[in-house]
Design a protein around this motif. Structure first.
Motif, PDB file in Angstrom:
ATOM      1  N   LEU A 115       0.917  -1.118  -0.226  1.00 42.63           N
ATOM      2  CA  LEU A 115      -0.107   0.090   0.128  1.00 42.63           C
ATOM      3  C   LEU A 115       0.860   1.120  -0.001  1.00 42.63           C
ATOM      4  CD1 LEU A 115      -2.577  -1.162   2.738  1.00 42.63           C
ATOM      5  CD2 LEU A 115      -2.800  -1.142   0.198  1.00 42.63           C
ATOM      6  N   SER A 116       0.483   2.288  -0.451  1.00 38.70           N
ATOM      7  CA  SER A 116       1.201   3.649  -0.397  1.00 38.70           C
ATOM      8  C   SER A 116       0.929   4.093   1.129  1.00 38.70           C
ATOM      9  CB  SER A 116       0.446   4.674  -1.504  1.00 38.70           C
ATOM     10  OG  SER A 116      -0.785   4.905  -1.025  1.00 38.70           O
ATOM     11  N   MET A 117       1.895   5.157   1.500  1.00 39.91           N
ATOM     12  CA  MET A 117       1.674   5.522   2.756  1.00 39.91           C
ATOM     13  C   MET A 117       0.418   6.123   2.930  1.00 39.91           C
ATOM     14  SD  MET A 117       5.291   7.114   3.250  1.00 39.91           S
ATOM     15  CE  MET A 117       6.974   6.222   2.739  1.00 39.91           C
ATOM     16  N   ALA A 118      -0.184   7.030   1.960  1.00 39.81           N
ATOM     17  CA  ALA A 118      -1.862   7.400   2.187  1.00 39.81           C
ATOM     18  C   ALA A 118      -2.593   6.485   2.134  1.00 39.81           C
ATOM     19  CB  ALA A 118      -1.981   8.269   0.928  1.00 39.81           C
ATOM     20  N   GLU A 119      -2.768   5.191   1.675  1.00 40.14           N
ATOM     21  CA  GLU A 119      -3.548   4.217   1.896  1.00 40.14           C
ATOM     22  C   GLU A 119      -3.625   3.740   3.174  1.00 40.14           C
ATOM     23  OE1 GLU A 119      -4.097   2.679  -2.869  1.00 40.14           O
ATOM     24  OE2 GLU A 119      -2.143   2.099  -1.604  1.00 40.14           O
ATOM     25  N   VAL A 120      -2.142   3.263   3.655  1.00 37.56           N
ATOM     26  CA  VAL A 120      -2.020   2.833   4.954  1.00 37.56           C
ATOM     27  C   VAL A 120      -2.657   3.726   6.028  1.00 37.56           C
ATOM     28  CG1 VAL A 120      -0.213   2.309   6.768  1.00 37.56           C
ATOM     29  CG2 VAL A 120       0.199   1.585   4.533  1.00 37.56           C
ATOM     30  N   GLU A 121      -2.289   5.073   5.775  1.00 39.45           N
ATOM     31  CA  GLU A 121      -2.917   6.028   6.669  1.00 39.45           C
ATOM     32  C   GLU A 121      -4.621   6.080   6.594  1.00 39.45           C
ATOM     33  OE1 GLU A 121      -2.531   8.864   9.597  1.00 39.45           O
ATOM     34  OE2 GLU A 121      -0.742   7.936   8.418  1.00 39.45           O
ATOM     35  N   THR A 122      -4.950   5.683   5.534  1.00 39.21           N
ATOM     36  CA  THR A 122      -6.459   5.708   5.593  1.00 39.21           C
ATOM     37  C   THR A 122      -6.998   4.464   6.229  1.00 39.21           C
ATOM     38  OG1 THR A 122      -6.421   6.892   3.372  1.00 39.21           O
ATOM     39  CG2 THR A 122      -8.193   5.547   3.767  1.00 39.21           C
ATOM     40  N   LEU A 123      -6.464   3.239   5.905  1.00 39.45           N
ATOM     41  CA  LEU A 123      -6.801   2.069   6.533  1.00 39.45           C
ATOM     42  C   LEU A 123      -6.612   2.098   7.938  1.00 39.45           C
ATOM     43  CD1 LEU A 123      -7.430  -0.954   6.053  1.00 39.45           C
ATOM     44  CD2 LEU A 123      -5.122  -1.447   5.992  1.00 39.45           C
ATOM     45  N   LEU A 124      -5.398   2.876   8.611  1.00 38.45           N
ATOM     46  CA  LEU A 124      -5.113   2.636  10.066  1.00 38.45           C
ATOM     47  C   LEU A 124      -6.331   3.472  10.847  1.00 38.45           C
ATOM     48  CD1 LEU A 124      -1.384   2.917  10.257  1.00 38.45           C
ATOM     49  CD2 LEU A 124      -2.695   0.947  10.509  1.00 38.45           C
ATOM     50  N   GLU A 236     -14.105  -0.716   3.807  1.00 42.29           N
ATOM     51  CA  GLU A 236     -14.522   0.529   4.422  1.00 42.29           C
ATOM     52  C   GLU A 236     -13.713   1.529   3.944  1.00 42.29           C
ATOM     53  OE1 GLU A 236     -15.600   0.235   8.619  1.00 42.29           O
ATOM     54  OE2 GLU A 236     -16.439  -1.774   8.640  1.00 42.29           O
ATOM     55  N   ALA A 237     -12.460   1.361   3.899  1.00 46.47           N
ATOM     56  CA  ALA A 237     -11.544   2.318   3.719  1.00 46.47           C
ATOM     57  C   ALA A 237     -11.436   2.765   1.919  1.00 46.47           C
ATOM     58  CB  ALA A 237     -10.085   2.168   3.950  1.00 46.47           C
ATOM     59  N   GLY A 238     -12.124   2.097   1.136  1.00 46.48           N
ATOM     60  CA  GLY A 238     -12.206   2.292  -0.188  1.00 46.48           C
ATOM     61  C   GLY A 238     -10.952   1.810  -0.920  1.00 46.48           C
ATOM     62  N   ILE A 239     -10.080   1.038  -0.151  1.00 39.21           N
ATOM     63  CA  ILE A 239      -8.830   0.395  -0.823  1.00 39.21           C
ATOM     64  C   ILE A 239      -9.138  -0.546  -1.966  1.00 39.21           C
ATOM     65  CG2 ILE A 239      -6.659  -0.828  -0.599  1.00 39.21           C
ATOM     66  CD1 ILE A 239      -6.887   0.582   2.262  1.00 39.21           C
ATOM     67  N   GLN A 240      -8.801  -0.264  -3.180  1.00 40.28           N
ATOM     68  CA  GLN A 240      -9.115  -1.296  -4.282  1.00 40.28           C
ATOM     69  C   GLN A 240      -8.257  -2.037  -4.338  1.00 40.28           C
ATOM     70  OE1 GLN A 240     -12.171  -0.743  -5.820  1.00 40.28           O
ATOM     71  NE2 GLN A 240     -12.565   0.693  -4.541  1.00 40.28           N
ATOM     72  N   LYS A 241      -6.934  -2.215  -4.079  1.00 35.69           N
ATOM     73  CA  LYS A 241      -6.087  -3.034  -4.216  1.00 35.69           C
ATOM     74  C   LYS A 241      -6.143  -4.410  -3.645  1.00 35.69           C
ATOM     75  CE  LYS A 241      -1.970   0.057  -4.386  1.00 35.69           C
ATOM     76  NZ  LYS A 241      -0.887   0.808  -3.851  1.00 35.69           N
ATOM     77  N   LEU A 248       0.286  -5.399   5.171  1.00 33.24           N
ATOM     78  CA  LEU A 248       1.126  -4.487   6.140  1.00 33.24           C
ATOM     79  C   LEU A 248       2.438  -4.823   6.373  1.00 33.24           C
ATOM     80  CD1 LEU A 248      -2.031  -3.551   8.394  1.00 33.24           C
ATOM     81  CD2 LEU A 248      -0.885  -2.126   6.927  1.00 33.24           C
ATOM     82  N   ARG A 249       2.792  -5.983   6.367  1.00 30.99           N
ATOM     83  CA  ARG A 249       4.152  -6.413   6.675  1.00 30.99           C
ATOM     84  C   ARG A 249       4.810  -5.793   5.291  1.00 30.99           C
ATOM     85  NH1 ARG A 249       7.661 -10.189   9.088  1.00 30.99           N
ATOM     86  NH2 ARG A 249       8.817 -11.359   7.929  1.00 30.99           N
ATOM     87  N   HIS A 250       4.504  -6.229   4.194  1.00 32.53           N
ATOM     88  CA  HIS A 250       5.307  -5.511   2.853  1.00 32.53           C
ATOM     89  C   HIS A 250       5.263  -4.440   3.005  1.00 32.53           C
ATOM     90  CE1 HIS A 250       5.095  -9.744   1.848  1.00 32.53           C
ATOM     91  NE2 HIS A 250       3.910  -9.874   1.327  1.00 32.53           N
ATOM     92  N   SER A 251       4.286  -3.748   3.342  1.00 32.82           N
ATOM     93  CA  SER A 251       4.129  -2.053   3.401  1.00 32.82           C
ATOM     94  C   SER A 251       5.151  -1.657   4.451  1.00 32.82           C
ATOM     95  CB  SER A 251       2.744  -1.576   3.439  1.00 32.82           C
ATOM     96  OG  SER A 251       1.846  -1.906   2.736  1.00 32.82           O
ATOM     97  N   PHE A 252       5.291  -1.992   5.482  1.00 31.69           N
ATOM     98  CA  PHE A 252       6.341  -1.843   6.696  1.00 31.69           C
ATOM     99  C   PHE A 252       7.633  -1.909   6.066  1.00 31.69           C
ATOM    100  CE2 PHE A 252       9.197  -3.657   9.530  1.00 31.69           C
ATOM    101  CZ  PHE A 252       9.405  -2.831  10.481  1.00 31.69           C
ATOM    102  N   ALA A 253       8.026  -2.903   5.453  1.00 36.90           N
ATOM    103  CA  ALA A 253       9.645  -2.893   5.179  1.00 36.90           C
ATOM    104  C   ALA A 253       9.663  -2.243   3.962  1.00 36.90           C
ATOM    105  CB  ALA A 253       9.616  -4.494   4.606  1.00 36.90           C
ATOM    106  N   THR A 254       8.830  -1.879   2.897  1.00 38.01           N
ATOM    107  CA  THR A 254       9.185  -1.206   1.731  1.00 38.01           C
ATOM    108  C   THR A 254       9.025   0.522   2.055  1.00 38.01           C
ATOM    109  OG1 THR A 254       7.928  -2.626   0.612  1.00 38.01           O
ATOM    110  CG2 THR A 254       8.024  -0.342  -0.518  1.00 38.01           C
ATOM    111  N   HIS A 255       8.293   0.807   3.203  1.00 33.50           N
ATOM    112  CA  HIS A 255       8.310   2.252   3.349  1.00 33.50           C
ATOM    113  C   HIS A 255       9.494   2.811   4.187  1.00 33.50           C
ATOM    114  CE1 HIS A 255       3.557   2.370   2.861  1.00 33.50           C
ATOM    115  NE2 HIS A 255       4.210   2.286   1.984  1.00 33.50           N
TER     116      HIS A 255
END
Length: 300
Positions: A115-124, A236-241, A248-255
């Motif tokens: 996820l992008s940082m913005a998508e993570v923020e929305t999800l959280l 609910e967050a509207g994430i299409q991916k 979130l583990r993959h996003s953590f490492a990438t970011h």
């Protein structure tokens, strides 16, 4: 064939008791080797594993390929067969190792979805903190993104593994290896609120339950239970991916790597035995950088 299956049971016992491998890894070995034994017994009509020659293993792998199995699956089967035959030789069940010159197919490395940082923020920010379910879900998501732990590690955490005053979580990963991972302030706050206000409302059991994250029955949350929660929150967050339990583990490492973190430090936090496993995230970072360049550079 019964003798072969009994030898497989001895091997699985060895993996559990002496190697201390994770449950999912052991199940994977067992599943691969059951299909292998079935093949050599019924298709090749071999009476015992000592009769296996290199050619029969090649035939089995070719059989899997004809069924459309991926190179990653073939590589996993090869590793399982090799470990099994090495065990049989060491235990003097067989007098040779037919897998010794079998080359593992190189698995195709697919870049993990992040996820992008913005998508993570929305999800959280999606869990509503109006009841104990919202507090739990918020704490789980914040903890996953703050530490990069696996979902299997998340659901096995106990209250004693969380050290809020010191700002770290103790985690038991693959191969029963312990690692200590720092917690950010946001994750600390979400966990403290869940432990003090949310978790007591889940803990209905008369018997003391030490597991940190509980379901509505007061028992430990399962992997499937978490997956359902994540899918619902993503909708609910509207994430299409397309999401997986490891997103979130993959996003953590990438970011972390995108923001200049040291590869070795990320490897340690993820609990990877081999740094080449962690390096896949550097490829993700480069791929994302290329996408940004293509999208915004006037001469791209």
């Amino acid at each position: 064939m019964q003798v072969m299956n009994d030898q497989l049971k001895d091997f699985i016992h060895y993996l559990v008791v002496e190697k201390g491998l994770a449950k999912n890894t052991i199940l994977s070995y067992e599943r691969d080797l059951k299909s292998y034994i079935k093949y050599v017994a019924k298709v090749e009509k071999l009476p015992e594993l000592n009769a296996v020659q290199r050619l029969y293993i090649v035939h089995f792998l070719a059989h899997l390929k004809e069924q459309g199995k991926s190179s990653k699956t073939l590589a996993r089967h090869t590793a399982s067969i090799r470990a099994f035959h090495q065990f049989l030789l060491r235990e003097k069940v067989t007098d040779h190792d037919p897998s010794v010159h079998i080359e593992s197919p190189q698995p195709e490395r697919t870049l993990p979805k992040v996820l992008s940082m913005a998508e993570v923020e929305t999800l959280l920010e999606t869990p509503k903190l109006v009841n104990h379910f919202g507090l739990r879900n918020k704490a789980m998501l914040e903890l996953l993104y703050a530490t990069g732990i696996r979902v299997s590690e998340l659901i096995n955490l106990e209250i004693g593994d969380i050290h809020l005053s010191m700002g770290f979580v103790r985690c038991i990963g693959k191969g029963n290896k312990e690692r200590i991972i720092p917690l950010g302030r946001t994750a600390q706050g979400a966990l403290e609120k869940y432990i003090n206000e949310g978790r007591p409302q889940f803990a209905k059991s008369k018997h003391k339950v030490d597991v940190l994250f509980l379901n509505h029955h007061g028992k430990g949350l399962t992997r499937q239970g978490f997956w359902k929660i994540l899918k619902r929150l993503a909708e609910e967050a509207g994430i299409q991916k397309e999401l997986t339990p490891h997103t979130l583990r993959h996003s953590f490492a990438t970011h972390l790597l995108e923001n200049g973190a040291d590869l070795r430090a990320v490897q340690e936090m993820l609990g990877h035995a081999d740094i080449s496993t962690t390096q896949i995230y550097t490829h993700v970072s480069k791929a994302r950088l290329k996408d940004v360049y293509s999208q915004f550079h006037p001469r791209a």
